[in-house]
Design a protein around this motif. Structure first.
Motif, PDB file in Angstrom:
ATOM      1  N   MET A   1       0.835  -1.200   0.000  1.00 43.44           N
ATOM      2  CA  MET A   1       0.000   0.000   0.000  1.00 43.44           C
ATOM      3  C   MET A   1       0.872   1.253   0.000  1.00 43.44           C
ATOM      4  O   MET A   1       1.791   1.372   0.811  1.00 43.44           O
ATOM      5  CB  MET A   1      -0.912  -0.008   1.236  1.00 43.44           C
ATOM      6  N   ILE A   2       0.594   2.173  -0.912  1.00 43.32           N
ATOM      7  CA  ILE A   2       1.320   3.436  -0.988  1.00 43.32           C
ATOM      8  C   ILE A   2       0.512   4.513  -0.255  1.00 43.32           C
ATOM      9  O   ILE A   2      -0.633   4.781  -0.600  1.00 43.32           O
ATOM     10  CB  ILE A   2       1.546   3.858  -2.453  1.00 43.32           C
ATOM     11  N   HIS A   3       1.120   5.100   0.778  1.00 52.12           N
ATOM     12  CA  HIS A   3       0.439   6.107   1.592  1.00 52.12           C
ATOM     13  C   HIS A   3       0.797   7.506   1.100  1.00 52.12           C
ATOM     14  O   HIS A   3       1.980   7.851   0.972  1.00 52.12           O
ATOM     15  CB  HIS A   3       0.831   5.934   3.058  1.00 52.12           C
ATOM     16  N   ILE A   4      -0.237   8.282   0.811  1.00 50.50           N
ATOM     17  CA  ILE A   4      -0.077   9.568   0.139  1.00 50.50           C
ATOM     18  C   ILE A   4      -0.529  10.713   1.033  1.00 50.50           C
ATOM     19  O   ILE A   4      -1.533  10.619   1.735  1.00 50.50           O
ATOM     20  CB  ILE A   4      -0.898   9.579  -1.174  1.00 50.50           C
ATOM     21  N   LEU A   5       0.232  11.792   1.000  1.00 51.29           N
ATOM     22  CA  LEU A   5      -0.156  13.034   1.648  1.00 51.29           C
ATOM     23  C   LEU A   5      -0.627  13.985   0.554  1.00 51.29           C
ATOM     24  O   LEU A   5       0.107  14.259  -0.398  1.00 51.29           O
ATOM     25  CB  LEU A   5       1.027  13.638   2.402  1.00 51.29           C
ATOM     26  N   LEU A   6      -1.836  14.488   0.676  1.00 51.83           N
ATOM     27  CA  LEU A   6      -2.422  15.377  -0.321  1.00 51.83           C
ATOM     28  C   LEU A   6      -2.493  16.790   0.245  1.00 51.83           C
ATOM     29  O   LEU A   6      -3.237  17.056   1.181  1.00 51.83           O
ATOM     30  CB  LEU A   6      -3.820  14.876  -0.695  1.00 51.83           C
ATOM     31  N   ALA A   7      -1.687  17.692  -0.331  1.00 51.66           N
ATOM     32  CA  ALA A   7      -1.648  19.085   0.116  1.00 51.66           C
ATOM     33  C   ALA A   7      -2.305  19.970  -0.936  1.00 51.66           C
ATOM     34  O   ALA A   7      -1.740  20.205  -2.012  1.00 51.66           O
ATOM     35  CB  ALA A   7      -0.206  19.522   0.357  1.00 51.66           C
ATOM     36  N   GLU A   8      -3.505  20.449  -0.641  1.00 55.17           N
ATOM     37  CA  GLU A   8      -4.306  21.239  -1.581  1.00 55.17           C
ATOM     38  C   GLU A   8      -5.269  22.099  -0.771  1.00 55.17           C
ATOM     39  O   GLU A   8      -5.973  21.588   0.103  1.00 55.17           O
ATOM     40  CB  GLU A   8      -5.069  20.299  -2.528  1.00 55.17           C
ATOM     41  N   ASP A   9      -5.314  23.414  -1.056  1.00 56.34           N
ATOM     42  CA  ASP A   9      -6.117  24.306  -0.215  1.00 56.34           C
ATOM     43  C   ASP A   9      -7.596  24.344  -0.581  1.00 56.34           C
ATOM     44  O   ASP A   9      -8.414  24.765   0.235  1.00 56.34           O
ATOM     45  CB  ASP A   9      -5.534  25.726  -0.228  1.00 56.34           C
ATOM     46  N   GLN A  10      -7.978  23.907  -1.765  1.00 57.59           N
ATOM     47  CA  GLN A  10      -9.388  23.944  -2.160  1.00 57.59           C
ATOM     48  C   GLN A  10     -10.048  22.596  -1.868  1.00 57.59           C
ATOM     49  O   GLN A  10      -9.648  21.569  -2.431  1.00 57.59           O
ATOM     50  CB  GLN A  10      -9.517  24.280  -3.638  1.00 57.59           C
ATOM     51  N   ALA A  11     -11.053  22.625  -1.015  1.00 50.02           N
ATOM     52  CA  ALA A  11     -11.673  21.388  -0.531  1.00 50.02           C
ATOM     53  C   ALA A  11     -12.248  20.534  -1.659  1.00 50.02           C
ATOM     54  O   ALA A  11     -12.043  19.315  -1.690  1.00 50.02           O
ATOM     55  CB  ALA A  11     -12.767  21.716   0.488  1.00 50.02           C
ATOM     56  N   LEU A  12     -12.970  21.149  -2.592  1.00 45.76           N
ATOM     57  CA  LEU A  12     -13.589  20.378  -3.670  1.00 45.76           C
ATOM     58  C   LEU A  12     -12.533  19.733  -4.567  1.00 45.76           C
ATOM     59  O   LEU A  12     -12.679  18.579  -4.979  1.00 45.76           O
ATOM     60  CB  LEU A  12     -14.511  21.274  -4.506  1.00 45.76           C
ATOM     61  N   VAL A  13     -11.487  20.472  -4.865  1.00 52.11           N
ATOM     62  CA  VAL A  13     -10.397  19.930  -5.685  1.00 52.11           C
ATOM     63  C   VAL A  13      -9.720  18.784  -4.944  1.00 52.11           C
ATOM     64  O   VAL A  13      -9.423  17.734  -5.522  1.00 52.11           O
ATOM     65  CB  VAL A  13      -9.365  21.026  -6.022  1.00 52.11           C
ATOM     66  N   ARG A  14      -9.495  18.989  -3.657  1.00 53.15           N
ATOM     67  CA  ARG A  14      -8.845  17.960  -2.840  1.00 53.15           C
ATOM     68  C   ARG A  14      -9.673  16.672  -2.829  1.00 53.15           C
ATOM     69  O   ARG A  14      -9.134  15.571  -2.966  1.00 53.15           O
ATOM     70  CB  ARG A  14      -8.644  18.489  -1.417  1.00 53.15           C
ATOM     71  N   GLN A  15     -10.984  16.827  -2.687  1.00 54.96           N
ATOM     72  CA  GLN A  15     -11.862  15.651  -2.672  1.00 54.96           C
ATOM     73  C   GLN A  15     -11.841  14.926  -4.012  1.00 54.96           C
ATOM     74  O   GLN A  15     -11.826  13.690  -4.073  1.00 54.96           O
ATOM     75  CB  GLN A  15     -13.281  16.080  -2.323  1.00 54.96           C
ATOM     76  N   GLY A  16     -11.821  15.706  -5.103  1.00 57.74           N
ATOM     77  CA  GLY A  16     -11.792  15.108  -6.434  1.00 57.74           C
ATOM     78  C   GLY A  16     -10.505  14.342  -6.685  1.00 57.74           C
ATOM     79  O   GLY A  16     -10.519  13.231  -7.243  1.00 57.74           O
ATOM     80  N   ILE A  17      -9.388  14.920  -6.276  1.00 60.32           N
ATOM     81  CA  ILE A  17      -8.103  14.260  -6.453  1.00 60.32           C
ATOM     82  C   ILE A  17      -8.041  12.986  -5.620  1.00 60.32           C
ATOM     83  O   ILE A  17      -7.551  11.948  -6.073  1.00 60.32           O
ATOM     84  CB  ILE A  17      -6.942  15.202  -6.062  1.00 60.32           C
ATOM     85  N   ARG A  18      -8.582  13.070  -4.421  1.00 60.05           N
ATOM     86  CA  ARG A  18      -8.587  11.881  -3.541  1.00 60.05           C
ATOM     87  C   ARG A  18      -9.372  10.742  -4.184  1.00 60.05           C
ATOM     88  O   ARG A  18      -8.936   9.578  -4.156  1.00 60.05           O
ATOM     89  CB  ARG A  18      -9.183  12.241  -2.190  1.00 60.05           C
ATOM     90  N   MET A  19     -10.521  11.073  -4.770  1.00 63.38           N
ATOM     91  CA  MET A  19     -11.331  10.048  -5.424  1.00 63.38           C
ATOM     92  C   MET A  19     -10.573   9.415  -6.583  1.00 63.38           C
ATOM     93  O   MET A  19     -10.618   8.189  -6.780  1.00 63.38           O
ATOM     94  CB  MET A  19     -12.640  10.658  -5.916  1.00 63.38           C
ATOM     95  N   MET A  20      -9.859  10.240  -7.364  1.00 64.96           N
ATOM     96  CA  MET A  20      -9.069   9.716  -8.480  1.00 64.96           C
ATOM     97  C   MET A  20      -7.979   8.777  -7.988  1.00 64.96           C
ATOM     98  O   MET A  20      -7.782   7.683  -8.526  1.00 64.96           O
ATOM     99  CB  MET A  20      -8.453  10.883  -9.269  1.00 64.96           C
ATOM    100  N   ILE A  21      -7.285   9.211  -6.949  1.00 60.08           N
ATOM    101  CA  ILE A  21      -6.173   8.422  -6.417  1.00 60.08           C
ATOM    102  C   ILE A  21      -6.648   7.069  -5.903  1.00 60.08           C
ATOM    103  O   ILE A  21      -6.056   6.026  -6.197  1.00 60.08           O
ATOM    104  CB  ILE A  21      -5.475   9.183  -5.269  1.00 60.08           C
TER     105      ILE A  21
END
Length: 210
Positions: A1-21
């Motif tokens: 399992m690869i553990h990722i830290l997602l640093a993004e200030d816009q909540a909607l963008v962050r959620q979208g990227i998380r779903m993609m990942i």
């Protein structure tokens, strides 16, 4: 399992990227941050394999955070993920040791591929900035370290690093043990005065080895 830290200030963008990942069952967003300072704190609190870092964030920018993280942990893998197709930003990110520069409009396959490449020691540059960045890497304005410092074996390993091969893959290609490959990489870094595998890959490009 690869553990990722997602640093993004816009909540909607962050959620979208998380779903993609997390479409990939081998990827997990282990922590999130809304600015560079939070990203540094989260990196130190969690077992993180790779950071997806936005450039422009409040409190502390992604590039500032990248510089600090790499100074504290030279092995840190940081992939810049931004809306800015800016070759200067991209060059600065690579100079600081980022494993790639990707735009947020990339599709899920490109994002996942870039993360996998970064984990394996490769570098990913978005096609929208690659045309400007790669010539600068190949034709730098400052002289590069002389390649004759390296033995033929070390040059072979350097080429494989630039190809994105990990230690296991290099060991198989060269019929060496993983420990021997690691030792060679360490010696190459010392000889060239470089910090990490990302800088080794850039060095190889600049010296026409790939």
């Amino acid at each position: 399992m690869i553990h990722i830290l997602l640093a993004e200030d816009q909540a909607l963008v962050r959620q979208g990227i998380r779903m993609m990942i997390e479409q990939n069952p081998n990827f997990k967003v282990a922590a999130e941050a809304v600015n560079g300072k939070e990203a540094i704190d989260a990196y130190e609190k969690h077992a993180i394999d790779i950071v997806l870092m936005d450039v422009r964030m409040p409190v502390m920018t992604g590039l500032e955070a990248t510089k600090i993280l790499k100074s504290r942990d030279p092995a840190a893998k940081i992939l810049i993920l931004t809306t800015f197709a800016d070759d200067e930003y991209a060059m600065e990110a690579l100079r600081l040791g980022a494993v790639g520069y990707l735009l947020k409009d990339a599709d899920a396959a490109s994002l996942i591929s870039s993360i996998e490449s970064g984990m394996n020691g490769g570098i990913s540059i978005d096609s929208s900035v690659a045309g400007k960045v790669v010539p600068k890497l190949i034709n730098p304005t400052v002289p590069q370290e002389p390649i004759h410092r390296l033995t033929s074996r070390e040059q072979s390993i350097l080429q494989l690093v630039a190809d994105g091969k990990n230690n296991q893959e290099m060991a198989e290609v060269l019929h060496l043990s993983i420990g021997t490959v690691k030792n060679h990489v360490t010696v190459i870094l010392q000889k060239l005065g470089l910090r990490d595998r990302t800088q080794l890959a850039i060095y190889a490009i600049r010296n026409g080895m790939v």
